[in-house]
Enzyme design. Structure first.
Site, PDB file in Angstrom:
ATOM      1  N   ASP A   1       0.868  -1.173   0.000  1.00  0.00           N
ATOM      2  CA  ASP A   1       0.000   0.000   0.000  1.00  0.00           C
ATOM      3  C   ASP A   1       0.908   1.226   0.000  1.00  0.00           C
ATOM      4  O   ASP A   1       1.812   1.332   0.837  1.00  0.00           O
ATOM      5  CB  ASP A   1      -0.877  -0.044   1.260  1.00  0.00           C
ATOM      6  CG  ASP A   1      -1.985   0.989   1.211  1.00  0.00           C
ATOM      7  OD1 ASP A   1      -1.732   2.110   0.714  1.00  0.00           O
ATOM      8  OD2 ASP A   1      -3.097   0.686   1.670  1.00  0.00           O
ATOM      9  N   LEU A   2       0.657   2.159  -0.904  1.00  0.00           N
ATOM     10  CA  LEU A   2       1.543   3.332  -1.005  1.00  0.00           C
ATOM     11  C   LEU A   2       1.455   4.260   0.208  1.00  0.00           C
ATOM     12  O   LEU A   2       2.232   5.189   0.349  1.00  0.00           O
ATOM     13  CB  LEU A   2       1.230   4.135  -2.274  1.00  0.00           C
ATOM     14  CG  LEU A   2       1.743   3.558  -3.593  1.00  0.00           C
ATOM     15  CD1 LEU A   2       1.526   4.556  -4.723  1.00  0.00           C
ATOM     16  CD2 LEU A   2       3.224   3.188  -3.529  1.00  0.00           C
TER      17      LEU A   2
ATOM     18  N   SER B   1      -6.992   8.543  -9.387  1.00  0.00           N
ATOM     19  CA  SER B   1      -6.760   9.042 -10.748  1.00  0.00           C
ATOM     20  C   SER B   1      -7.926   9.845 -11.334  1.00  0.00           C
ATOM     21  O   SER B   1      -7.875  10.211 -12.494  1.00  0.00           O
ATOM     22  CB  SER B   1      -6.431   7.869 -11.671  1.00  0.00           C
ATOM     23  OG  SER B   1      -7.505   6.959 -11.697  1.00  0.00           O
TER      24      SER B   1
ATOM     25  N   THR C   1       1.438  12.610 -16.275  1.00  0.00           N
ATOM     26  CA  THR C   1       0.184  12.905 -16.990  1.00  0.00           C
ATOM     27  C   THR C   1       0.190  14.231 -17.753  1.00  0.00           C
ATOM     28  O   THR C   1       0.809  15.212 -17.301  1.00  0.00           O
ATOM     29  CB  THR C   1      -0.995  12.922 -15.988  1.00  0.00           C
ATOM     30  OG1 THR C   1      -2.137  13.504 -16.614  1.00  0.00           O
ATOM     31  CG2 THR C   1      -0.672  13.742 -14.756  1.00  0.00           C
TER      32      THR C   1
ATOM     33  N   GLU D   1      -2.182  16.143 -17.753  1.00  0.00           N
ATOM     34  CA  GLU D   1      -2.864  17.125 -16.903  1.00  0.00           C
ATOM     35  C   GLU D   1      -1.886  18.127 -16.288  1.00  0.00           C
ATOM     36  O   GLU D   1      -2.280  19.204 -15.859  1.00  0.00           O
ATOM     37  CB  GLU D   1      -3.632  16.410 -15.778  1.00  0.00           C
ATOM     38  CG  GLU D   1      -4.879  15.680 -16.247  1.00  0.00           C
ATOM     39  CD  GLU D   1      -6.056  16.605 -16.560  1.00  0.00           C
ATOM     40  OE1 GLU D   1      -6.235  17.619 -15.885  1.00  0.00           O
ATOM     41  OE2 GLU D   1      -6.786  16.288 -17.523  1.00  0.00           O
TER      42      GLU D   1
ATOM     43  N   TYR E   1      -5.480  16.930  -8.427  1.00  0.00           N
ATOM     44  CA  TYR E   1      -4.898  15.738  -9.056  1.00  0.00           C
ATOM     45  C   TYR E   1      -3.604  16.112  -9.776  1.00  0.00           C
ATOM     46  O   TYR E   1      -2.563  15.489  -9.575  1.00  0.00           O
ATOM     47  CB  TYR E   1      -5.904  15.130 -10.044  1.00  0.00           C
ATOM     48  CG  TYR E   1      -5.293  14.096 -10.972  1.00  0.00           C
ATOM     49  CD1 TYR E   1      -5.086  12.790 -10.536  1.00  0.00           C
ATOM     50  CD2 TYR E   1      -4.889  14.435 -12.269  1.00  0.00           C
ATOM     51  CE1 TYR E   1      -4.510  11.844 -11.374  1.00  0.00           C
ATOM     52  CE2 TYR E   1      -4.317  13.495 -13.110  1.00  0.00           C
ATOM     53  CZ  TYR E   1      -4.126  12.202 -12.657  1.00  0.00           C
ATOM     54  OH  TYR E   1      -3.549  11.274 -13.486  1.00  0.00           O
TER      55      TYR E   1
ATOM     56  N   LYS F   1       0.346  15.091  -9.024  1.00  0.00           N
ATOM     57  CA  LYS F   1       1.154  14.399 -10.032  1.00  0.00           C
ATOM     58  C   LYS F   1       2.393  15.214 -10.407  1.00  0.00           C
ATOM     59  O   LYS F   1       3.403  14.659 -10.847  1.00  0.00           O
ATOM     60  CB  LYS F   1       0.305  14.122 -11.278  1.00  0.00           C
ATOM     61  CG  LYS F   1      -0.658  12.949 -11.108  1.00  0.00           C
ATOM     62  CD  LYS F   1       0.099  11.614 -11.208  1.00  0.00           C
ATOM     63  CE  LYS F   1      -0.816  10.427 -11.354  1.00  0.00           C
ATOM     64  NZ  LYS F   1      -0.092   9.173 -11.623  1.00  0.00           N
TER      65      LYS F   1
HETATM   66  P1  GDP Z   1      -9.130  13.532 -17.801  1.00  0.00           P
HETATM   67  O1  GDP Z   1      -8.755  14.296 -19.016  1.00  0.00           O
HETATM   68  O2  GDP Z   1      -8.044  12.706 -17.251  1.00  0.00           O
HETATM   69  O3  GDP Z   1      -9.755  14.364 -16.761  1.00  0.00           O
HETATM   70  O4  GDP Z   1     -10.215  12.430 -18.330  1.00  0.00           O
HETATM   71  P2  GDP Z   1     -11.803  12.391 -18.253  1.00  0.00           P
HETATM   72  O5  GDP Z   1     -12.224  11.346 -19.216  1.00  0.00           O
HETATM   73  O6  GDP Z   1     -12.282  12.239 -16.847  1.00  0.00           O
HETATM   74  O7  GDP Z   1     -12.285  13.830 -18.771  1.00  0.00           O
HETATM   75  C1  GDP Z   1     -11.983  14.315 -20.049  1.00  0.00           C
HETATM   76  C2  GDP Z   1     -12.767  15.589 -20.312  1.00  0.00           C
HETATM   77  O8  GDP Z   1     -14.144  15.273 -20.460  1.00  0.00           O
HETATM   78  C3  GDP Z   1     -12.685  16.643 -19.209  1.00  0.00           C
HETATM   79  O9  GDP Z   1     -12.447  17.905 -19.794  1.00  0.00           O
HETATM   80  C4  GDP Z   1     -14.073  16.615 -18.584  1.00  0.00           C
HETATM   81  O10 GDP Z   1     -14.496  17.879 -18.063  1.00  0.00           O
HETATM   82  C5  GDP Z   1     -14.924  16.249 -19.787  1.00  0.00           C
HETATM   83  N1  GDP Z   1     -16.230  15.670 -19.422  1.00  0.00           N
HETATM   84  C6  GDP Z   1     -17.433  16.072 -19.864  1.00  0.00           C
HETATM   85  N2  GDP Z   1     -18.403  15.339 -19.314  1.00  0.00           N
HETATM   86  C7  GDP Z   1     -17.816  14.424 -18.501  1.00  0.00           C
HETATM   87  C8  GDP Z   1     -18.323  13.383 -17.659  1.00  0.00           C
HETATM   88  O11 GDP Z   1     -19.521  13.147 -17.551  1.00  0.00           O
HETATM   89  N3  GDP Z   1     -17.399  12.649 -16.992  1.00  0.00           N
HETATM   90  C9  GDP Z   1     -16.049  12.890 -17.103  1.00  0.00           C
HETATM   91  N4  GDP Z   1     -15.179  12.119 -16.437  1.00  0.00           N
HETATM   92  N5  GDP Z   1     -15.561  13.881 -17.872  1.00  0.00           N
HETATM   93  C10 GDP Z   1     -16.427  14.643 -18.564  1.00  0.00           C
END
Ligand code: GDP
Length: 342
Positions: free
Chosen positions: A57-58, A83, A124, A126, A148, A152
């Site tokens: 466990d980290l 994540s 990432t 991000e 997040y 990271k």
């Molecule tokens: P991330 O880029 O690692 O945050 O991957 P995500 O798949 O969670 O999100 C990608 C993009 O999709 C982000 O800009 C979110 O704001 C957008 N997004 C729009 N609607 C949704 C949703 O219902 N769920 C998630 N997870 N992201 C959403």
């Protein structure tokens, strides 16, 4: 026989990498943390029972040292993380404990118990934040926009620092969004593709999402784990971007995924009232809710992976449209009880 230790091995990347390393003849150890889910991924990949579980466990330094002393890995891949970007706004401390300080514990344990091991950190895109639409490369500045991403960022620089200051073989893979049928359902691509398949089968009416206009560089996770492995096979450690270089909006992903199931979606209305409507039946299949908006979102992310192409010989193959179709097909297969192609 080489030994690899993978933290987060029941997650999307950990599961795909486990399969890749098993195919290469590695002895693969998965860091097992009480309460982890994701066994279904190993089952669908057909490798259940082939990864050796080791308690780790980290949050706990002593058990990391114990695990490293026991396994004596040649390679360590760190995928264990909180994540989800949205959750990190509500749980910034937990996110930092695992994603940031957890990496400090792991690197410090490694320096003591497995100093010759090679280390991969899942870094990432991000980290870049919203810095315009230009392609990001390994020299682009970081401007994290979520707890997040901030967590990271610490892990990223610590990995660089252990390489520079301690002589540890440590690499960051700066991973742009990478998806697959094994993606967690909280991520937008998998959320959409599971919903599209359920709508197609009449099991669900519609799906509710957030920001349609965010743009991402979406690749196929199966190909990305190969790039990660290649990073640890080089004579010297370095950091690399893995990305496709193509950018698409969430809106485009939605339309493409519905189209893959034979549903043509039309957009009606504006802002929070915008809806995705089946052009043939007029039924509302997609709605927007504030709930899925982030306090601060990253508008657009697209990466330049030319360094990985040149040094590692790595190149993404699966295109955006095919990726959406692969994911929708997998969900339809699951609903029909057929074997998923992974
Ligand atoms: P991330 O880029 O690692 O945050 O991957 P995500 O798949 O969670 O999100 C990608 C993009 O999709 C982000 O800009 C979110 O704001 C957008 N997004 C729009 N609607 C949704 C949703 O219902 N769920 C998630 N997870 N992201 C959403």
């Amino acid at each position: 026989m080489k030994k690899a230790l993978i933290t987060g091995y029941r997650g999307q990347d950990g599961a795909y990498l486990s399969r890749l390393l098993l195919e290469k003849g590695y002895e693969v150890y998965g860091a097992d943390r009480a309460g982890d889910s994701g066994q279904w991924r190993l089952r669908e990949l057909g490798i259940e029972g082939q990864v050796k579980e080791i308690a780790l466990d980290l949050l706990e330094t002593s058990n990391i040292i114990d695990a490293l002393e026991k396994v004596k890995p040649d390679e360590i891949y760190n995928f264990a993380a909180q994540s989800f970007v949205l959750i990190s706004f509500a749980q910034p401390v937990l996110t930092a404990e695992v994603n940031a300080v957890g990496v400090a514990r792991l690197l410090e344990a490694m320096r003591k118990a497995a100093p010759k091991a090679k280390f991969f950190q899942a870094s990432t895109a991000e980290l870049f934040g919203s810095t315009g639409s230009a392609q990001k490369n390994e020299t682009t500045d970081f401007h994290p926009r979520s707890p997040y991403a901030v967590s990271k960022l610490y892990a990223h620089w610590l990995t660089v620092n252990y390489r520079q200051a301690q002589g540890v073989y440590a690499c960051n893979g700066i991973l742009f969004n990478h998806e697959s049928p094994l993606r967690g359902e909280e991520f937008v691509t998998r959320k959409i593709t599971t919903s599209v398949a359920r709508i197609k089968k009449g099991l669900q009416d519609k799906v509710t999402v957030g920001n349609l206009d965010a743009k991402r560089d979406w690749g196929y996770a199966k190909e990305y784990v190969d790039g990660m492995w290649r990073m640890l096979q080089q004579p010297t450690a370095d950091d690399y971007i893995l990305a496709t270089g193509e950018v698409h909006s969430v809106r485009e992903f939605i339309r493409t995924a519905f189209a893959a199931a034979g549903i043509r979606l039309e957009w009606k209305g504006k802002g929070l009232n915008e809806k995705g409507v089946d052009a043939k039946t007029g039924k509302v299949r997609l709605e927007i809710s504030k709930e899925f908006y982030r306090p601060a979102d990253v508008k657009e992310l697209v990466g330049d992976a030319s360094k990985a192409r040149k040094v590692l010989g790595w190149k993404p193959k699966t295109k955006f449209g095919d990726l959406a179709a692969i994911m929708v097909d997998a969900e339809l297969r699951r609903l029909e009880g057929r074997k998923v192609k992974l």
